[in-house]
Design an enzyme around this catalytic site. Structure first.
Site, PDB file in Angstrom:
ATOM      1  N   GLU A  36      34.769  65.786  64.564  1.00  0.00           N
ATOM      2  CA  GLU A  36      33.816  65.741  63.450  1.00  0.00           C
ATOM      3  C   GLU A  36      32.528  66.484  63.764  1.00  0.00           C
ATOM      4  O   GLU A  36      31.900  66.274  64.798  1.00  0.00           O
ATOM      5  CB  GLU A  36      33.479  64.297  63.068  1.00  0.00           C
ATOM      6  N   LYS A  41      42.369  53.858  64.296  1.00  0.00           N
ATOM      7  CA  LYS A  41      41.501  54.922  64.795  1.00  0.00           C
ATOM      8  C   LYS A  41      40.260  54.301  65.425  1.00  0.00           C
ATOM      9  O   LYS A  41      39.702  53.345  64.878  1.00  0.00           O
ATOM     10  CB  LYS A  41      41.063  55.870  63.676  1.00  0.00           C
ATOM     11  N   ASP A  85      36.084  53.494  57.839  1.00  0.00           N
ATOM     12  CA  ASP A  85      34.948  52.588  57.753  1.00  0.00           C
ATOM     13  C   ASP A  85      33.850  53.170  56.865  1.00  0.00           C
ATOM     14  O   ASP A  85      32.863  52.512  56.558  1.00  0.00           O
ATOM     15  CB  ASP A  85      34.415  52.225  59.137  1.00  0.00           C
TER      16      ASP A  85
END
Length: 278
Positions: free
Chosen positions: A184, A115, A46
């Site tokens: 992340e 995801k 995205d």
């Protein structure tokens, strides 16, 4: 000879055996390049909201836009596993909506998996999607879709309590059915512990070398995005500068009359041209 498509079981089997190379891709051209380079996974992130569509964050991209780009990536891929990133509010509102939208990524987008971001609160959606036959990649740590709540793009899990919470989130999404989990922007030592504790591969982005694989944004790797460069990015080329220079040379040659030259032109016989002039 047809290429062997990498599958979800292949990704699971890589745990403890080999590192996984993952990169984002947003269109047919980038998918072909990344696939030919030997990537294991292409993530239609995205992040295209920012690096392709020019938005300030990832929240603005729609399901239709994500499906459009996922289809293009799928058409350009022969080997890598294609994972579609589910956009903001396409899976959070309800389990039914999550399953329906995830199914669209496989049916319409031709992805092999999806995801989603989130920890323990997303476990019901993950279970429902996997029960419906949809492979799911998880994502914990910094969650760009929750940047408003997190107060910006900041490193996560910098206290012991936060690190324990992240480890628990990662365990829960793996138990719920995720075949891999993105970590992340977390401290490298924390990511290493999470990787050792999970039975499925971890894919790091700003999480150090102890993860089972790494993912970076296509445009960051090649120097095509210059609004900002995160600390965890390594540029392997300055393609943006090279492309700008090439385009400037083209514009200059057009204005000077140097392009096109005779070698770029098509011809007509003298006899036919004379008839045309008559």
């Amino acid at each position: 000879m047809p290429h062997k498509r990498i599958t979800v079981p292949d990704i699971l089997a890589a745990k403890g055996n080999r590192k996984l190379a993952v990169v984002t891709a947003y269109d047919h051209a980038s998918a072909r390049l990344a696939d030919q380079a030997g990537m294991d996974v292409l993530l239609v992130g995205d992040s295209l909201a920012m690096v392709v569509l020019g938005h300030e964050d990832t929240l603005s991209v729609t399901m239709e836009e994500m499906l459009h780009h996922t289809r293009a990536v799928a058409r350009g891929t022969q080997t890598a596993l294609v994972v579609g990133d589910m956009p903001f509010l396409s899976y959070q509102a309800s389990i039914e909506e999550a399953v329906r939208n995830a199914g669209r990524f496989l049916k319409e987008g031709r992805a092999q998996a999806v995801k989603i971001e989130g920890g323990r609160e997303m476990a019901p959606q993950i279970r429902a999607m996997t029960d419906a036959g949809i492979p799911v990649m998880g994502h914990v740590g910094l969650r760009p879709q929750q940047v408003a709540r997190m107060g910006g793009f900041k490193v996560q899990s910098k206290t012991a309590e936060q690190a324990r919470g992240l480890l628990e989130d990662a365990r829960i999404v793996a138990e719920a059915g995720c075949f891999a989990v993105v970590l992340e922007a977390i401290p490298a030592r924390v990511a290493t512990v999470v990787t050792e504790e999970l039975p499925v591969p971890t894919i790091g982005i700003g999480a150090g070398g102890g993860c089972d694989g790494q993912v970076l944004v296509f445009h960051d790797i090649l120097g095509l995005f210059d609004r900002f460069t995160p600390r965890f990015v390594k540029k392997y080329a300055e393609a943006g500068k090279m492309l700008t220079e090439a385009l400037a040379r083209y514009a200059s040659e057009v204005r000077e009359g140097a392009f096109p030259g005779p070698e770029h032109e098509f011809t007509i016989s003298d006899e036919e041209f004379a008839r045309f002039m008559d």
